[in-house]
Design a protein around this motif. Structure first.
Motif: not given
Lengths: 359, 78, 245
Positions: A120-143
């Protein structure tokens, strides 16, 4: 502070509560239903609000309404559920409301599978929804990292008045690891009187607030988009987070990997180091904003011959890596889908075979 | 109690609903166009008006208001 | 003899974009009058739909949120769950509530969410140019049923008030209309009752309002009233379908 052994999903739920978020709307979906199950018991204990909505679509709008009237809220879901929430996310970003979304990724596309993925990398960082918006996306590697990132997410969502997404995967959600809940990571809720529809009496004013994303006038909509873009530009300046690994060595190959995949890569790197084959890694902790500078710098190493993006997908982050490397070195991709997680041995094989191509 | 009725000709869209419900046939559509291009309503027989406010109730645009004679007319801004 | 009549304070001064004779204006005013009379403007949050009333927020003077198509009941749920002290209402049309939003309204009603829904039923999709709605009458011509709604392939019009009243969860479910003065007074009473139930924390409240759409029906406002009275009222019966007591 006591260390407890907790399942990732449950720790994420607890982290939100510790961050002062006492409102949770969600819909069950494997592999993250335990977040909802845990919070259905825990929220009443802390005087919080738990509601299982009728669908992820409905949930995304419950979050919007609640956030728009000034409450701290979050949800958790998994890939297909996030697809359903994507329209809501676009609205929430357009209307500048702070909401935290947790995506415990599973295999796709479509119904896919219930095992971990990073598709879901594309969905989270490039879009998912419509229009010019971005999400701040954090990716943990441990609990533990997930817990810390959940807490920071609320602060960031309110700082930017933007939705924030935590991109975990089924491994993070399901495995049990020792966790400590820090006291100092989440801020007090910000003052929302200027924009939240909290009721004029509550704010002690006769000026009403309006939360909307509609701007029919083209000039006004352009201005609004410029305002949103300024936020994303600021995120790029202030919120990049990443972890370099073995970067001081004379590495022959640079790996870029995030989340639990990066842990497999670390083991592979350690094993190769023992044989005298140096490999370094940049582990992005924010996927948006992406650590562009760091990856570009790391690709400038004399000894390095190739950059490999290693992901549990068919190659999504690799496009960003390519963009950052700017042609300094060849960029390759290795990964597997479906929850068939690459082993350290498979990673080693792929690293060595790519290296051979570029000596 | 004395009342006065005020029709804001700029709010009126000339839909004619008030004309159809006035029990005294006081109202008619004017032949003078307003700023928006509508033909607004006017009181053709103002002396027959008994201030029942049925026209006010029917009007979707709050174009007709009734106030007490000694009060300021409630004028809407442009 | 006679009485005063002025614009309620909860209604803004703005001229509306609604078509001449559109009953949205009347319904907006009734909601505003009720909010004034109950003196709750300072703690009311309205939720605007997607439809002709997408700009409803321009016509009220209290806090408002803008929902996406059909999802207003979900947004209202969100607000009411985190701020039960706020008076929350959704204002929705046929497509918004009975088509795309069918799931959200049924579930909000079934959970007994304590907000009020005003459902403006004029049997067509107004804003987008008069397409068929779940509430379109058999044989009624619309831009997507140019030969008249065919029951064989598209079913019968949905009666939302009846549908919601079958839920076991207590609620206040009523159908009113504003096409003539004699109905307008009753509609206002129903809207007030709906808000009063909400303020008592009693139940979900739903006021369906049979309305006209002169433009998309291809009729003058006065002809539209006549058609509504002759064709809609016999099918969409007025009255209270459920009360919480």
């Amino acid at each position: 502070m006591a260390k407890v052994l907790m399942k990732g999903n449950e720790a994420i739920g607890e982290a939100a509560i510790r961050a002062g978020c006492l409102n949770y709307f969600a819909y069950p979906i494997t592999p993250q239903s335990e977040v909802a199950e845990y919070l259905s018991r825990r929220m009443p204990e802390v005087g919080g609000m738990f509601l299982q909505g009728e669908s992820e679509v409905a949930v995304s709008y419950m979050l919007f309404g609640a956030s728009a009237c000034g409450a701290r809220v979050f949800t958790s879901s998994s890939s297909p559920g996030i697809s359903l929430m994507s329209e809501g996310i676009s609205y929430i970003a357009g209307a500048e409301c702070p909401v935290v979304f947790i995506n415990i990724m599973r295999g796709g596309p479509g119904l896919g599978g219930i095992l971990p993925s990073q598709a879901d990398y594309f969905q989270a960082t490039k879009g998912g929804g419509h229009g010019d918006y971005r999400l701040l996306v954090m990716a943990p590697a441990s609990v533990q990292e997930a817990v810390e990132m959940v807490m920071i997410s609320f602060t960031l969502a309110e700082k930017y008045r933007n939705p924030v997404m935590l991109l975990g995967d089924g491994l993070i959600g399901q495995m049990m690891e020792p966790v400590e809940f820090p006291d100092n990571l989440a801020s007090e809720p910000s003052n929302k009187d200027e924009w939240a529809t909290s009721g004029m009496d509550t704010r002690g004013t006769d000026k009403r607030n309006l939360v909307k994303s509609l701007f029919l006038d083209s000039v006004k909509l352009n201005e609004h988009n410029l305002l949103l873009k300024a936020k994303y530009d600021r995120m790029k300046q202030e919120e990049v987070r990443y972890e370099p690994y073995n970067i001081e060595s004379d590495y022959k190959v640079l790996v870029v990997s995030y989340g639990t995949m990066s842990r497999v890569c670390k083991t592979a790197i350690d094993n190769m180091k023992e044989e005298g084959f140096e490999v370094a890694m940049i582990r992005p902790q924010t996927l948006f904003p992406f650590p562009e500078e760091a990856v570009n710098q790391a690709a400038s190493k004399e000894s390095c011959r190739v950059v490999i993006s290693i992901e549990m997908s068919m190659g999504q982050m690799v496009e960003d890596v390519e963009r950052c490397v700017k042609g300094k070195l060849p960029v390759e991709w290795y990964g597997k889908c479906g929850g068939d997680i690459p082993t350290p041995e498979e990673v080693i094989d792929s690293v060595k075979s790519f290296y051979k191509e570029y000596i | 109690m004395a009342y006065k009725l005020y029709i804001d000709t700029n709010r009126c869209k000339g839909c004619g609903l008030c004309v159809s419900v006035c029990p005294k046939n006081v109202l008619q559509i004017s032949e003078e166009i307003n700023a928006k291009g509508y033909f607004p309503v006017y009181q053709a027989l103002p002396e027959d008006c008994n201030f029942c406010a049925t026209c006010c109730m029917m009007c979707p645009d709050v174009a007709i208001t009734i106030t007490e004679e000694n009060e300021e007319t409630v004028e809407q801004p442009e | 003899m006679g009485k005063t009549f002025i614009k309620p304070e909860a209604l803004s001064d703005q001229y509306t974009h609604y078509c001449p004779g559109c009953t949205h204006g009347i319904i907006h005013r009734l909601v505003a009058e009720v909010i004034d009379e109950l003196d709750i403007s300072g703690r009311t949050v309205g939720i605007a739909p997607v439809g002709c009333a997408v700009l409803a927020y321009n016509y009220f003077t209290f806090d408002f949120q803008e929902a996406s198509h059909g999802r207003a009941p979900a947004m209202a749920t969100g607000v009411k769950r985190v701020r039960p002290d706020l008076a929350v209402f959704t204002y929705q049309g046929d497509g918004d509530l009975a088509s795309i939003g069918m799931g959200e309204i049924v579930h909000a009603a079934n959970r007994g969410e304590k907000f009020t829904t005003i459902f403006v039923n004029n049997t067509v999709y107004g804003m987008t140019g008069g397409q068929m709605a779940p509430t379109t009458m058999p044989g009624q011509r619309t831009t997507t049923s140019p030969f008249g709604r065919e029951v064989k392939t598209t079913g019968m019009p949905v009666k939302m008030a009846e549908l919601l009243s079958t839920l076991e969860t207590p609620g206040y479910i009523t159908r009113q209309t504003v096409i003539k003065p004699k109905y307008i007074a009753k509609a206002k009473k129903a809207i007030k009752k709906a808000f009063e139930y909400q303020l008592e924390g009693k139940c979900f409240s739903f006021v369906e309002v049979i309305s006209t759409c002169p433009t998309n029906w291809g009729l003058t406002p006065i002809e539209a009233v006549k058609w509504a009275e002759e064709t809609l009222l016999p099918y969409y019966k007025l009255g209270e379908f459920k009360t919480p007591d």
